[in-house]
Write a protein that holds these residues in place. Structure first.
Motif, PDB file in Angstrom:
ATOM      1  N   PHE A   5       0.799  -1.220   0.000  1.00 24.23           N
ATOM      2  CA  PHE A   5       0.000   0.000   0.000  1.00 24.23           C
ATOM      3  C   PHE A   5       0.832   1.271   0.000  1.00 24.23           C
ATOM      4  N   ALA A   6       2.141   1.143  -0.205  1.00 24.82           N
ATOM      5  CA  ALA A   6       2.953   2.350  -0.329  1.00 24.82           C
ATOM      6  C   ALA A   6       2.474   3.135  -1.531  1.00 24.82           C
ATOM      7  N   ALA A   7       2.636   4.448  -1.478  1.00 24.67           N
ATOM      8  CA  ALA A   7       2.267   5.275  -2.629  1.00 24.67           C
ATOM      9  C   ALA A   7       3.024   4.745  -3.842  1.00 24.67           C
ATOM     10  N   GLN A   8       2.300   4.330  -4.861  1.00 27.52           N
ATOM     11  CA  GLN A   8       2.901   3.566  -5.942  1.00 27.52           C
ATOM     12  C   GLN A   8       3.515   4.438  -7.021  1.00 27.52           C
ATOM     13  N   THR A   9       3.156   5.688  -7.068  1.00 30.72           N
ATOM     14  CA  THR A   9       3.689   6.586  -8.086  1.00 30.72           C
ATOM     15  C   THR A   9       4.222   7.838  -7.417  1.00 30.72           C
ATOM     16  N   HIS A  10       5.067   8.553  -8.122  1.00 31.55           N
ATOM     17  CA  HIS A  10       5.705   9.745  -7.574  1.00 31.55           C
ATOM     18  C   HIS A  10       5.580  10.886  -8.575  1.00 31.55           C
ATOM     19  N   PRO A  11       4.377  11.483  -8.694  1.00 31.50           N
ATOM     20  CA  PRO A  11       4.187  12.520  -9.700  1.00 31.50           C
ATOM     21  C   PRO A  11       5.095  13.721  -9.503  1.00 31.50           C
ATOM     22  N   GLU A  12       5.537  13.942  -8.260  1.00 28.34           N
ATOM     23  CA  GLU A  12       6.431  15.085  -8.035  1.00 28.34           C
ATOM     24  C   GLU A  12       7.779  14.895  -8.697  1.00 28.34           C
ATOM     25  N   GLN A  13       8.119  13.651  -9.049  1.00 30.19           N
ATOM     26  CA  GLN A  13       9.386  13.393  -9.726  1.00 30.19           C
ATOM     27  C   GLN A  13       9.249  13.469 -11.250  1.00 30.19           C
ATOM     28  N   GLY A  14       7.999  13.654 -11.711  1.00 33.23           N
ATOM     29  CA  GLY A  14       7.760  13.701 -13.138  1.00 33.23           C
ATOM     30  C   GLY A  14       8.498  14.809 -13.868  1.00 33.23           C
ATOM     31  N   PRO A  15       8.475  16.053 -13.376  1.00 31.30           N
ATOM     32  CA  PRO A  15       9.131  17.143 -14.113  1.00 31.30           C
ATOM     33  C   PRO A  15      10.619  16.924 -14.384  1.00 31.30           C
ATOM     34  N   LEU A  53       6.171   3.707 -18.079  1.00 29.02           N
ATOM     35  CA  LEU A  53       5.151   4.753 -18.144  1.00 29.02           C
ATOM     36  C   LEU A  53       4.842   5.296 -16.758  1.00 29.02           C
ATOM     37  N   ALA A  54       4.679   4.403 -15.786  1.00 29.34           N
ATOM     38  CA  ALA A  54       4.411   4.844 -14.420  1.00 29.34           C
ATOM     39  C   ALA A  54       5.603   5.601 -13.850  1.00 29.34           C
ATOM     40  N   SER A  60      -0.534   4.969 -13.066  1.00 30.78           N
ATOM     41  CA  SER A  60      -0.341   3.565 -12.700  1.00 30.78           C
ATOM     42  C   SER A  60      -1.355   2.626 -13.325  1.00 30.78           C
ATOM     43  N   GLY A  61      -2.182   3.118 -14.237  1.00 33.20           N
ATOM     44  CA  GLY A  61      -3.187   2.269 -14.860  1.00 33.20           C
ATOM     45  C   GLY A  61      -2.570   1.177 -15.713  1.00 33.20           C
ATOM     46  N   VAL A  85      -6.193   9.314 -14.039  1.00 34.36           N
ATOM     47  CA  VAL A  85      -4.997   9.952 -14.579  1.00 34.36           C
ATOM     48  C   VAL A  85      -4.857  11.383 -14.063  1.00 34.36           C
ATOM     49  N   ARG A  86      -5.970  12.058 -13.853  1.00 27.26           N
ATOM     50  CA  ARG A  86      -5.895  13.448 -13.386  1.00 27.26           C
ATOM     51  C   ARG A  86      -5.416  13.535 -11.946  1.00 27.26           C
ATOM     52  N   THR A  87      -5.607  12.452 -11.187  1.00 24.76           N
ATOM     53  CA  THR A  87      -5.153  12.465  -9.797  1.00 24.76           C
ATOM     54  C   THR A  87      -3.702  12.020  -9.659  1.00 24.76           C
ATOM     55  N   GLU A  88      -3.135  11.401 -10.700  1.00 27.24           N
ATOM     56  CA  GLU A  88      -1.820  10.779 -10.568  1.00 27.24           C
ATOM     57  C   GLU A  88      -0.698  11.535 -11.273  1.00 27.24           C
TER      58      GLU A  88
END
Length: 594
Positions: A5-15, A53-54, A60-61, A85-88
């Motif tokens: 259940f750890a946060a599976q994605t890190h959108p803050e690392q996307g940029p 992609l994730a 994460s879809g 997708v808008r939340t991730e």
């Protein structure tokens, strides 16, 4: 085994990752680079190493892709994932509705003609690249080494666990008989097979390379003689050498393309699953090809009597766990102390208590209130919310057992439902019942039945953005083709096929409803006065109570009421002897006649 259940994605690392990728694109002279959610084997699910992609976008879809350009990066997703997708993803990524917006049209809008588009030829099928080449005739498509791999410093290693044999008492047919049977139907001297579940079925082997799916990552070449060359990572197939015997030659996966280039034509390939690089290797070697579907797809989908018997046993076992879970939930949820993660953990404990669970069959969906409207919602520590009174809870889950794979969805009310909850739950249920009861002639495909599940919702001006049903494997992938129940499914249904039956309704920001049973195609019994044509119908495999509190009986026909009462009576008959006194009492009450 237990869900992470750890946060599976890190959108803050996307940029910064996107910046690094664009630097690699510039160095390679690329104006665009495509990042699909795929691996070289072209299965539905990917190992952590291949979750590019994730890693790049945070999405994460299980389906989608990203097209990265110098000034925009579009994340293409279908209707199942538009809320998710808008939340991730970070704001540097632009969600794109797909397939309403096609990649070629989007590229043409954002890039001038003659621009160069890079792609990893292992991660796209031959058909994908053929279509893109036709649609982007004014552009340059260039195969390149994967650019994500050059910037992903802590990329996980490739899966290395050994394969295991799938016993004949569960498979129902030896791999020798399968190989000979499938080889006789080839349209060429050999066939290249890249889908992990096809290889698993053909050779009666299983693996742990893909989480929740007991499949081996490998490539195979099936020859017209029935012999097979199996290409796997170092040592992975050694454990099944005796099981495979002398007619299956084990080779290192690094030699796969070399072996492809040395084949005598014609070679049969499935352009819908064969990686583009394999088709290009055959073309460059001037080896003739025959384009046909993967020869294992249809035989794998049509389960033999042993597999059907195993599926029934697995579903009965899984139903006991589900009933214990629902009884527990009815007692605990009204106290107001549960979260979505508590629900997931409890359900898995009940499945583990069967002493037969090999794994869950996918990450459990536990969506309370508005999270239920996210079709493929996956709870993690960041998104976890309370299960509140007056809300619907959607739980979609399944188990992997050595004799079968299960997949079930139940929507439960915590406290008292609203009239709207009951109205739409009942319409979804009516659609599920319509599919369960239907009789149909041989030759009918899922696309002919899909409207039955949607009709009650259509009458209310509503619909849902996913298929009504997918195929299910036998201790294999929980999503299995080629059959399905959707507008796009043109494969004729045959006895032995197992499918899901799961209509739904989703109101963004408020609630989601889905009811899912698994069903199997069987010959329909003759009716008095019927003509002589052969008919098919469905047998239900899943027997778990529906939430009667959510059923608006005024909307039901007599036939629908009778179906529900008969279903619940059959559920009690099947499960009551397997339950303790308290749970049996709960089940009897939950299955009382309407």
């Amino acid at each position: 085994m237990f869900q992470n259940f750890a946060a599976q994605t890190h959108p803050e690392q996307g940029p910064p990752r996107l910046t690094d990728l664009r630097a690699q694109m510039k160095a390679q002279g690329l104006d665009a680079f495509i990042v699909p959610r795929a691996d070289a084997h072209q299965g539905e699910y990917v190992a952590p190493r291949d979750a590019r992609l994730a890693w790049l976008t945070g999405f994460s879809g299980s389906a989608g892709f990203c097209a990265v350009l110098p000034d925009i990066a579009g994340v293409f997703v279908d209707g199942r994932y538009r809320v998710q997708v808008r939340t991730e993803v970070d704001s540097v990524f632009t969600p794109v509705d797909w397939p309403e917006t096609l990649l070629a049209d989007w590229i043409a809008k954002h890039l001038p003609p003659s621009a160069t588009i890079g792609f990893d030829p292992w991660l796209h099928t031959a058909q994908e690249i053929n279509n893109l080449t036709k649609d982007l005739q004014d552009y340059v498509l260039r195969p390149v080494d994967n650019l994500i791999d050059t910037i992903w410093e802590d990329q996980p290693t490739a899966p290395s666990a050994p394969f295991t044999a799938h016993a004949i008492e569960h498979a129902g047919e030896t791999h020798t008989d399968k190989r000979v049977r499938i080889a006789k139907g080839l349209s060429a001297q050999s066939a290249i097979i890249t889908l992990p579940d096809s290889i698993a079925w053909l050779l009666n082997i299983r693996g742990t390379d893909i989480e929740r799916n007991p499949v081996p990552q490998a490539f195979a070449i099936l020859h017209a003689t029935g012999q097979v060359d199996l290409f796997a990572g170092p040592g992975k197939a050694d454990s099944v050498a005796e099981h495979l015997g002398h007619d299956v030659i084990m080779r290192n996966i690094t030699h796969f393309l070399e072996a492809v280039a040395q084949l005598s034509g014609p070679v049969q390939i499935d352009v819908g699953s064969c990686p583009n690089i394999v088709a290009a290797t055959l073309e460059n070697a001037k080896i003739a090809t025959v384009k046909r579907p993967d020869p294992c797809l249809l035989p794998k989908a049509v389960k033999n009597p042993t597999e059907i018997s195993g599926a029934k046993a697995a579903h009965a076992r899984d139903a006991v766990a589900m009933v214990k879970f629902l009884a527990w939930l009815d007692d605990e949820a009204p106290k107001g102390q549960l979260t979505e993660i508590d629900v997931v953990k409890a359900l898995e404990v009940f499945r583990v208590q069967t002493n037969a669970l090999r794994d869950i069959s996918f990450e459990t969906i536990s969506g309370a209130g508005p999270h239920g409207a996210i079709v493929h919602y996956r709870v993690n520590e960041k998104t976890n919310r309370a299960v509140n009174k007056g809300e619907l809870l959607l739980v979609d889950s399944g188990g992997q057992y050595v004799d079968g794979t299960t997949d079930i969805t139940r929507t439960i009310i915590v406290g008292d439902p609203t009239a709207e909850h009951r109205n739409f739950y009942t319409r979804v249920l009516q659609g599920m019942i319509a599919v369960s009861r239907i009789r149909f002639p041989k030759g009918v495909a899922g696309q002919h039945l899909d409207a039955l599940a949607r009709a009650p919702l259509w009458l209310a001006g509503q619909d849902y953005d996913h298929g009504t049903g997918h195929g299910v494997g036998s201790y294999l992938s929980v999503h299995e083709g080629p059959q399905g129940i959707s507008r796009r499914s043109d494969i004729a249904l045959e006895p032995g096929m197992i499918l899901s039956n799961e209509p739904g309704y989703y109101r963004e920001g408020e609630f989601g409803i889905r009811i899912e049973n698994l069903i199997t195609v069987v010959p329909a019994p003759k009716l008095p006065g019927a003509d002589r044509r052969d008919m098919l119908s469905f047998d239900t495999l899943t027997f778990v109570p529906l939430d009667r509190r959510l059923i608006d009986t005024d909307l039901l026909t007599k036939a629908e009421r009778d179906w529900i009462d008969r279903y619940h009576a059959d559920t009690v008959t099947l499960l009551a002897p397997r339950l303790d006194d308290a749970t049996r009492a709960w089940l009897t009450n939950a299955c009382a006649p309407l």
